[in-house]
Design a protein around this motif. Structure first.
Motif, short mmCIF file in Angstrom:
data_model
loop_
_atom_site.label_atom_id
_atom_site.label_comp_id
_atom_site.label_asym_id
_atom_site.label_seq_id
_atom_site.Cartn_x
_atom_site.Cartn_y
_atom_site.Cartn_z
N VAL A 180 -135.51 95.98 -32.83
CA VAL A 180 -136.28 97.00 -33.55
C VAL A 180 -137.43 96.30 -34.26
N ASN A 181 -138.65 96.60 -33.86
CA ASN A 181 -139.86 96.04 -34.48
C ASN A 181 -140.64 97.18 -35.13
N CYS A 182 -140.73 97.15 -36.44
CA CYS A 182 -141.51 98.16 -37.15
C CYS A 182 -143.00 97.79 -37.14
N PRO A 183 -143.90 98.78 -37.20
CA PRO A 183 -145.33 98.48 -37.19
C PRO A 183 -145.76 97.61 -38.37
N MET A 184 -146.82 96.83 -38.17
CA MET A 184 -147.36 95.96 -39.21
C MET A 184 -148.08 96.78 -40.27
N GLU A 186 -151.10 96.20 -41.72
CA GLU A 186 -152.52 96.42 -41.47
C GLU A 186 -152.76 97.16 -40.15
N GLY A 187 -151.77 97.19 -39.26
CA GLY A 187 -151.99 97.79 -37.97
C GLY A 187 -152.90 96.97 -37.08
N GLU A 188 -153.00 95.68 -37.36
CA GLU A 188 -153.92 94.80 -36.65
C GLU A 188 -153.18 94.10 -35.51
N TRP A 189 -153.82 94.06 -34.35
CA TRP A 189 -153.22 93.43 -33.17
C TRP A 189 -153.62 91.96 -33.09
N ARG A 190 -152.65 91.13 -32.77
CA ARG A 190 -152.91 89.71 -32.58
C ARG A 190 -152.26 89.25 -31.29
N MET A 191 -152.82 88.23 -30.72
CA MET A 191 -152.27 87.66 -29.49
C MET A 191 -150.83 87.18 -29.73
N THR A 222 -148.43 100.05 -24.99
CA THR A 222 -149.12 98.78 -25.09
C THR A 222 -149.39 98.44 -26.56
N ARG A 223 -149.19 97.18 -26.91
CA ARG A 223 -149.36 96.70 -28.29
C ARG A 223 -148.39 97.38 -29.25
N GLY A 224 -147.21 97.71 -28.74
CA GLY A 224 -146.20 98.37 -29.56
C GLY A 224 -145.05 97.46 -29.94
N GLY A 225 -145.27 96.12 -29.89
CA GLY A 225 -144.24 95.18 -30.29
C GLY A 225 -143.35 94.72 -29.15
N SER A 226 -143.76 94.95 -27.92
CA SER A 226 -142.92 94.60 -26.77
C SER A 226 -142.99 93.10 -26.47
N THR A 227 -142.12 92.67 -25.57
CA THR A 227 -142.10 91.28 -25.13
C THR A 227 -143.16 91.06 -24.06
N PHE A 228 -143.87 89.94 -24.15
CA PHE A 228 -144.85 89.54 -23.14
C PHE A 228 -144.23 88.50 -22.22
N VAL A 229 -144.52 88.60 -20.93
CA VAL A 229 -144.06 87.64 -19.94
C VAL A 229 -145.28 87.11 -19.19
N LEU A 230 -145.31 85.80 -18.98
CA LEU A 230 -146.36 85.20 -18.16
C LEU A 230 -145.88 85.27 -16.71
N SER A 231 -146.31 86.31 -16.02
CA SER A 231 -145.85 86.54 -14.66
C SER A 231 -146.28 85.40 -13.74
N GLY A 232 -145.34 84.91 -12.93
CA GLY A 232 -145.62 83.81 -12.02
C GLY A 232 -145.31 82.44 -12.58
N SER A 323 -142.94 85.71 -24.84
CA SER A 323 -143.22 85.66 -26.27
C SER A 323 -143.07 87.04 -26.87
N ALA A 324 -142.70 87.08 -28.15
CA ALA A 324 -142.71 88.33 -28.90
C ALA A 324 -144.15 88.68 -29.27
N SER A 325 -144.37 89.92 -29.69
CA SER A 325 -145.72 90.35 -30.08
C SER A 325 -145.63 91.28 -31.28
N SER A 326 -146.75 91.52 -31.91
CA SER A 326 -146.80 92.38 -33.09
C SER A 326 -146.93 93.85 -32.68
N ASN A 327 -146.50 94.72 -33.57
CA ASN A 327 -146.52 96.17 -33.33
C ASN A 327 -147.66 96.78 -34.13
N SER A 328 -148.66 97.29 -33.43
CA SER A 328 -149.79 97.92 -34.11
C SER A 328 -149.82 99.43 -33.85
N ARG A 329 -148.73 99.97 -33.36
CA ARG A 329 -148.65 101.40 -33.08
C ARG A 329 -148.09 102.16 -34.27
#
Length: 461
Positions: A180-184, A186-191, A222-232, A323-329
């Motif tokens: 469970v990732n709650c939104p940030m 500031e609502g700001e998206w970061r890599m 998209t940009r909702g705190g999901s996991t990123f995968v480097l495909s390949g 990698s994990a990511s931030s939630n800006s939604r």
């Protein structure tokens, strides 16, 4: 060959004599569905064309249909497994009912509201004093684990795993986590930062020791705190070294030395990319990785965000860089992460056990092995090895005396009641007139006992 010899006279009869008998020729349609392989469809029963009470043609067309279906299934399994281990993930859309996901989501947030004071639709409760983003990771609460929707989801998960790898290869035996990732604030998206792998990558091992599967309970954008995968990344790692330790730092170091864009992507969490030209360059780097990808060693590496709708299930490889990511939604991320463990086969002779099984069962009909086909591969190998290795002198017997069969069952710790054991004996006797049991009958009875024991345990729970 027997099926072909049976089909030939019937087909000649149907083609040559159907105009004179004023009957329609056998309407056979070969359809090409979206899935791999062909399916043979026969819409006319054999008795309409064949003047004698014989169903040979219908039987052989049914066998052909089953053969083509099995071939299609095996081809599909191979393609799904190859996609998973080359790209790093496989997504099944609407795998479970959306309403079931909604019930599990409600149970999750009822528990979190009671325990943590965090409310699903109240942004004021999403803030944490220590950090800018509130993340609540933990085990599913008892109210969720005992729900029938959770059991159905777990059964569907195993069914999908079986469709990729085969029956019983991967199973969830615990270590399930709620993400469970709650939104940030500031609502700001970061890599995404903190790239890593969760298990060693060894070239000689085609499958990892465990897999992850995300079951989405809510809409994940998209940009909702999901996991990123480097495909390949797993495919690229295979060409770099025989072994890459857990963490994937050797792989990231190698990629960063090739291209500056990888260096920016793998920037550690402490790196300041929040202002000025660095942020603009980082955004451009993200867009390029998402849309076009970066080629390294003839492998196309892309940023993929594991998003979807309620009811979707995503299998992904923990050997992939992720990698994990931030939630800006505007809504929290609500996901169940299952960990599926690779079920180990016997360390010695597992390949030989499969060959022995094929040899011993080649004369048995499939309809007599219904329970055996439902048994997982680990147990099938153990049962076959126990039969073949018990007091064997040079050759492997297709039938054994009842006393030996009882001793093999004792070694395997499989309990069979007296009525079932008597039914195994049948009318077959050996050269000395002692009742003997065929391997096919032994295998089916052992599988029936094991599956019956499993069902009883489930009922008790």
């Amino acid at each position: 060959l027997t099926n072909k010899l049976v089909e030939l006279p019937f087909l000649m009869h149907s083609v040559l004599w159907s105009p004179f008998l004023k009957r329609q020729p056998l309407p056979v349609q070969v359809a090409r569905p979206a899935a791999l392989g062909h399916q043979l469809r026969c819409s006319c029963p054999a008795r309409r064309l064949w003047p004698f009470p014989c169903g040979f043609a219908g039987a052989s067309y049914a066998l052909s249909k089953r053969r083509l279906a099995c071939r299609s299934t095996s081809t599909k399994q191979a393609s799904l497994e190859a996609a998973l281990f080359e790209q790093g993930f496989v997504t099944f859309r609407a795998a479970s009912p959306r309403c079931d996901a909604g019930i599990l989501l409600r149970l999750l947030w009822e528990d979190y509201t009671h325990r943590h004071g965090v409310i699903y639709d109240d942004p004021s409760s999403w803030q944490n004093k220590g950090t800018k983003e509130l993340r609540l990771y933990g085990k599913p609460p008892p109210i969720m684990r005992t729900a029938p929707q959770y059991e159905q989801l777990l059964a569907k998960l195993h069914q999908l795993a079986d469709s990729i790898f085969g029956v019983g290869v991967y199973r969830s035996i615990g270590k399930t986590t709620l993400f469970v990732n709650c939104p940030m604030r500031e609502g700001e998206w970061r890599m995404p930062s903190g790239w890593h792998t969760d298990v060693d990558f060894i070239t000689t091992q085609s499958r990892p020791s465990f897999l992850y599967a995300f079951a989405l309970l809510d809409l994940l954008e998209t940009r909702g705190g999901s996991t990123f995968v480097l495909s390949g990344s797993t495919k690229r790692a295979r060409a770099l070294a025989d072994k890459i330790p857990q963490g994937g730092f050797a792989l990231m170091k190698s990629l960063a030395s090739e291209d500056r864009r990888f260096k920016m992507l793998f920037a550690p969490p402490g790196t300041d990319v929040s202002s000025g030209c660095a942020q603009v360059e980082n955004d451009a780097c993200e867009a390029e990785f998402r849309e076009q990808g970066v080629i390294s060693g003839d492998v196309d590496l892309k940023l993929v965000e594991l998003t979807g709708s309620p009811g979707d299930i995503i299998f992904w490889d923990p050997r992939s860089l992720h990698s994990a990511s931030s939630n800006s939604r505007s809504r929290p991320r609500s996901v169940i992460r299952f960990r599926l463990e690779l079920q180990e086969l016997p360390p010695e002779g597992s390949k030989a056990a499969r060959e022995w099984e094929h040899m011993l069962l080649q004369s048995a009909h499939r309809c007599h092995l219904q329970h055996w086909s439902q048994l997982d591969e680990c147990w099938r190998s153990r049962i076959t090895e126990a039969w073949c290795n018990f007091a064997t002198q040079g050759t492997i017997p297709c039938a054994r005396p009842a006393k030996e069969v009882g001793q093999i069952l004792g070694q395997l710790q499989i309990k069979i009641d007296k009525a079932l054991f008597r039914s195994m004996l049948g009318e077959r006797v050996d050269s000395e007139g002692v009742p003997a049991v065929q391997f096919s009958v032994f295998a089916e009875s052992a599988a029936l006992a094991l599956l019956g024991k499993t069902q009883k345990q489930k009922k008790k729970k």
